[in-house]
Design a protein around this motif. Sequence first.
Motif, short mmCIF file in Angstrom:
data_model
loop_
_atom_site.label_atom_id
_atom_site.label_comp_id
_atom_site.label_asym_id
_atom_site.label_seq_id
_atom_site.Cartn_x
_atom_site.Cartn_y
_atom_site.Cartn_z
N HIS A 188 0.84 -1.19 0.00
CA HIS A 188 0.00 0.00 0.00
C HIS A 188 0.88 1.24 0.00
CE1 HIS A 188 0.84 0.37 4.32
NE2 HIS A 188 0.48 -0.90 4.45
N ALA A 194 -4.78 3.19 4.77
CA ALA A 194 -4.34 1.83 4.44
C ALA A 194 -3.76 1.13 5.66
CB ALA A 194 -3.31 1.87 3.32
N LEU A 220 -9.60 -3.41 -1.97
CA LEU A 220 -8.62 -4.42 -1.61
C LEU A 220 -8.49 -5.41 -2.75
CD1 LEU A 220 -6.82 -5.89 0.51
CD2 LEU A 220 -8.89 -7.08 1.28
N PRO A 279 -2.29 -4.51 -9.83
CA PRO A 279 -2.67 -4.13 -8.46
C PRO A 279 -1.50 -3.58 -7.66
CG PRO A 279 -2.52 -6.51 -8.63
CD PRO A 279 -2.42 -5.97 -10.03
N HIS A 298 -1.20 0.03 -8.61
CA HIS A 298 -2.38 0.75 -8.14
C HIS A 298 -2.29 1.01 -6.64
CE1 HIS A 298 -6.64 1.55 -7.15
NE2 HIS A 298 -6.75 1.93 -8.41
N SER A 299 -1.86 0.01 -5.88
CA SER A 299 -1.79 0.15 -4.43
C SER A 299 -0.69 1.13 -4.00
CB SER A 299 -1.55 -1.22 -3.78
OG SER A 299 -0.28 -1.74 -4.14
N SER A 302 -6.05 2.19 -1.70
CA SER A 302 -5.85 0.88 -2.30
C SER A 302 -4.86 0.03 -1.50
CB SER A 302 -5.35 1.04 -3.74
OG SER A 302 -5.06 -0.20 -4.34
N VAL A 303 -5.19 -1.25 -1.34
CA VAL A 303 -4.31 -2.21 -0.67
C VAL A 303 -4.25 -3.47 -1.53
CG1 VAL A 303 -3.92 -3.64 1.39
CG2 VAL A 303 -4.88 -1.34 1.63
N PHE A 304 -3.06 -4.01 -1.71
CA PHE A 304 -2.87 -5.25 -2.47
C PHE A 304 -2.28 -6.32 -1.56
CE2 PHE A 304 0.16 -7.51 -5.60
CZ PHE A 304 -0.76 -8.51 -5.85
#
Length: 478
Positions: free
Chosen positions: A68, A74, A401, A419, A422-423, A429-431
């Motif tokens: 994140h 996050a 998520l 992802p 993006h995170s 956003s969290v991956f």
Amino acid sequence: MVFAMTPDSSLTSMFSDLSSSSASSVYSLGSSLNGFLSPYLVLLAFLALVLVRLFRLLEPAEVPEVFHSSSGFAQEIVSKCPILAERYRPTSLWGKNRHIQIWSFGVLGRPSTPRPAHSLHAGVTDDGTRFTFGLFESKARGAYVGVPVAKQPVTVLCPGIAGNSYSSYIQTYIDEMLKQLPHSRVVSLNHVGTIKDEELSSARIFSYGCTSEYSAVVDWTRERFPGHPLVAIGFSMGANILVKYLAERPERQTWFKGAMSCCQSYSAKTLSCYLDSGVVPRLYSSVLVMFMRTVVSQHRGKLFGERARISGAKNTLVRTTAATTPAVGGRVCSKNAVSCAGGSSCPVPPPDETRALSAHGMVTFDEYFSRRMWHFDSIDEYYSSESCGTIMHKVTNVPILFVNAADDPLVPAEALEFPLQHSRKNENSVFVKTRHGSHLAFYEGGVVIPNTVSWLDRLSIQYFRAILDMPADSQGDH
């Protein structure tokens, strides 16, 4: 009188001979057994080694990797999901083998699958396609009586490929959600064409990225439950549809408290190239096509009996071009593009029943059925327009998520860059990436028979509970 006992020479000789003979016999027997057992011991050791390698018994259970932007939001979400600080422990004997996990998931589903009761509803999209969805509510007496609307969340769920609200993993998830959040409800889409006894109202089924049905379900939910907090979850293909739906119109993101994407591949083009890259990926490609052929075969009279004329179908999907598609892995998969002399587009032919129903790979099936059903000029154009990866950067105003397993045989490693990036760029956003879990399976517990509720189910419920308990002003830009 004293008698002196002296050993008799013949007796001594006899015992000496017997002792020598016995030692010789034992030695000979030992040698024979050693010669007899050695090959079998080697074989047993080899088989044990094979089993250890097959079941990956020496691989450690690991804590998931979490990515994140280090935003306060996050970090708070991660802190409120204790499962992310624990090791994910797959089923002891076979759970670390990704192929056994996914085949068990595909064939057996969840052990002791619950069957929560629901009411069936129907809707119609702008192109006249009829679809259905299930509304699942808590059966606990007085579950909603006296509970403020703000404490009665509704989850809008989008299943994976060829899935619906009757799928084993969907029903298990819904049942656990209603148990853990007893004041909640779940609305689950049934992908068009996946319910055998439901006839098609138009000459099409679901697609990898068409958001029309999911959009209509969300609209119905907002009208039916005004003021209720909404959360959204998508599985595999359904996760692609969910993220694409949120990105198509950014104002949609403000309707949800949070969203969760589970085990999607983000780019249909990247996935199609991967599924055509080796023996094992091609095997999985053939299985995916088998699911699609089954759905198509159930409705072949409607799908092939008349020309699919979907008014403005191409315009209902967000159009993107190759120039805007992120470069992932550097692979190009354009051998199936169809063009006419001079670069002009050819008239899109109708779906080819013979070739579609005999296809053994996803690219072949999509070329002769999917892209033609949706009137796209080429397979590349279809894949680009269907994928959320080309526009997911627009999802910034809703907590989301992303969850993927590193050993997922249906998601190429390079697709996880979507992802990950993006995170790192979005504070909402969290991956989460696990070492094991395969594709949607995430079995855990037990030596041979896993728990009914999966690790993924538990994570999603912890995440949504954390999201729902947080004040809106703490959710980044949301």
